[in-house]
Write an enzyme that holds these catalytic residues in place. Structure first.
Site, mmCIF file in Angstrom:
data_model
loop_
_atom_site.group_PDB
_atom_site.id
_atom_site.type_symbol
_atom_site.label_atom_id
_atom_site.label_comp_id
_atom_site.label_asym_id
_atom_site.label_seq_id
_atom_site.Cartn_x
_atom_site.Cartn_y
_atom_site.Cartn_z
ATOM 1 C CE LYS A 1 0.208 7.690 19.881
ATOM 2 N NZ LYS A 1 -1.303 7.912 20.348
ATOM 3 C CB SER B 1 0.089 11.946 21.324
ATOM 4 O OG SER B 1 -0.690 10.775 21.316
ATOM 5 C CB SER C 1 -2.317 8.672 23.346
ATOM 6 O OG SER C 1 -2.641 8.682 22.897
#
EC number: 3.4.16.4
Length: 435
Positions: free
Chosen positions: A116, A173, A113
């Protein structure tokens, strides 16, 4: 002329390339699915997400895991800095380009993640350029709605504001939020991933390839701890007003409140970002930024075994970084580094000043005196406008690293009148004045 920030890769890569050459011989295989799950939805049952990738490797049962405190008694060593439980680690003082911690920081790893951050960077860039507004709304596709893993729980067919999507990506997230942004900006996620990789190259992230907007496991998707540190710093430096979203500790969307998985926001003073991540194969990772008394540290770690271990280890490393090192100011912003001769000006010299503080990082309590050389082409012809770049301050540190800072004119210098110019030229050609 490069600043200390842009020198982050160029100054340090030769040293660290030698340190990690052996570790680059082999790269891991494909990542597994992200498993940092949000709380279950309270109001409506979401559609069943796609199945997560699974590993075929079986692991024998393990005895009860030792505590983090016990593990730290024999920490795996780092190439630079203290030992750490992380498999990859990189800590830097971006204001001085000083690496405090380096452990396999150029070795390919799964971004999870933390990918991102690039999706968010591009969204910030679009907002700054005026091509996107915080109240711009993007429609949620079926692909976005059906994303698995961590989510902000967007509704199929609904329109969500860019500001909500930014919070959804940072605080929650949300994999679904990433797809909405990617499709809204590039039409489809594959095209957006190509844009992400192109931006990574532009920022100097040479070891990074993105395959999607969220960091969802995909063949050929890699990054490095150093690259994510570069992205972290560029986000802070390029978008100071928008960066504030990274410090939000919780957020509620669609009647579901979720906490930011970056526990350091609540436990470590000065922490103001950035992003956590997790894959089953790559482990738990985090990009962290913290600032105290005007000094910022950026750290990226990966490969921890649990959320608790990640939180404790990142906190320990950040505290170590601030405790065991400090910055010394060589020149304050506006200080005169040298004076340059002026040709045909109302005054003979112009001060050369630094626009930003010149600092060096050293172990706490250790006095360090760098060598500073001012480089410029002189004499400098008048007229001269204050703030004009005229040269470079070359700072050689005790470890022989060289950092360069731009030098600017510290004052306006007017051009001499006709009589003054004639007199100066006669003196110069007859007597060699200014030669």
């Amino acid at each position: 002329m490069e600043t200390p920030v842009s020198c982050l890769n160029d100054l340090l890569r030769p040293l660290t390339a030698l340190l990690v050459a052996a570790s680059l011989a082999g790269a891991p295989l494909a990542a597994l699915a992200q498993t940092e799950q949000p709380p279950k939805r309270q109001t409506q049952q979401p559609q069943k997400p796609p199945a997560k990738p699974r590993t075929t490797t079986t692991t024998p049962a393990k005895p009860t895991a030792p505590s983090v405190a016990a593990k730290t008694e024999a920490l795996p060593p780092s190439q630079v800095g203290i030992g750490t439980l992380a498999k990859q680690a990189f800590m830097v003082d971006p204001q001085t380009s000083t690496v405090l911690l380096f452990k396999d920081a150029d070795k390919p790893m799964h971004p999870s993640s933390m990918a991102k951050m690039m999706t968010i960077y591009i969204a910030f860039e679009e907002i700054n350029a005026g091509r996107l507004k915080l109240d711009t709304r993007f429609r949620v596709s079926e692909r976005a709605r059906n994303m698995g893993g961590s989510r902000m729980f967007v509704e199929l067919g609904s329109e969500v504001s860019v500001e909500d999507l930014i919070k959804g990506m940072i605080v929650l997230s949300g994999n679904d939020a990433c797809v909405v942004i990617a499709e809204g900006l590039s039409g489809n996620e594959d095209s957006f991933a190509e844009r992400m990789t192109a931006k990574a190259r532009e920022l100097g992230m040479t070891g990074t390839v993105f395959k999607n907007a969220s960091g969802w496991p995909a063949d050929g998707q890699w990054t490095t701890a150093r690259d994510l540190a570069v992205l972290s710093w560029r986000t802070i430096e390029d978008f100071p007003k928008l960066y504030r979203y990274y410090s939000e500790s919780n957020w509620t969307y669609n009647n579901i409140k979720q906490d930011n998985r970056n526990r350091l926001l609540r436990t470590v003073p000065g922490t103001d970002g950035l992003k956590t991540g997790h894959t089953e194969e790559g482990g738990y990772g985090q990009a962290t930024s913290a600032i105290r008394d005007g000094r910022r540290l950026i750290m990226v770690v990966n490969g921890m075994t649990s959320m608790a271990e990640r939180a404790q280890e990142t906190a320990r490393l950040v505290e170590w970084g601030f405790r065991e090192s400090a910055n010394t100011t060589v020149f304050r912003a506006g200080d005169t580094v040298a004076e340059a001769p002026v040709w045909l000006g109302s005054q003979d010299k112009v001060p050369l000043v630094v626009a930003k503080p010149v600092q060096i990082t050293a172990p706490t309590g250790q006095a360090v005196t760098p060598r500073v050389v001012a480089r410029f082409d002189g004499p400098i012809a008048a007229p001269i406008t204050k703030g004009t770049k005229l040269g470079t301050a070359v700072v050689t540190l005790p470890d022989n690293r060289v950092v360069e800072y731009p030098l600017e004119a510290g004052a306006d210098v007017q051009r001499q009148g006709v009589f003054g110019r004639v007199t100066t030229m006669i003196r110069h050609y007859l007597f060699g004045w200014l030669s």
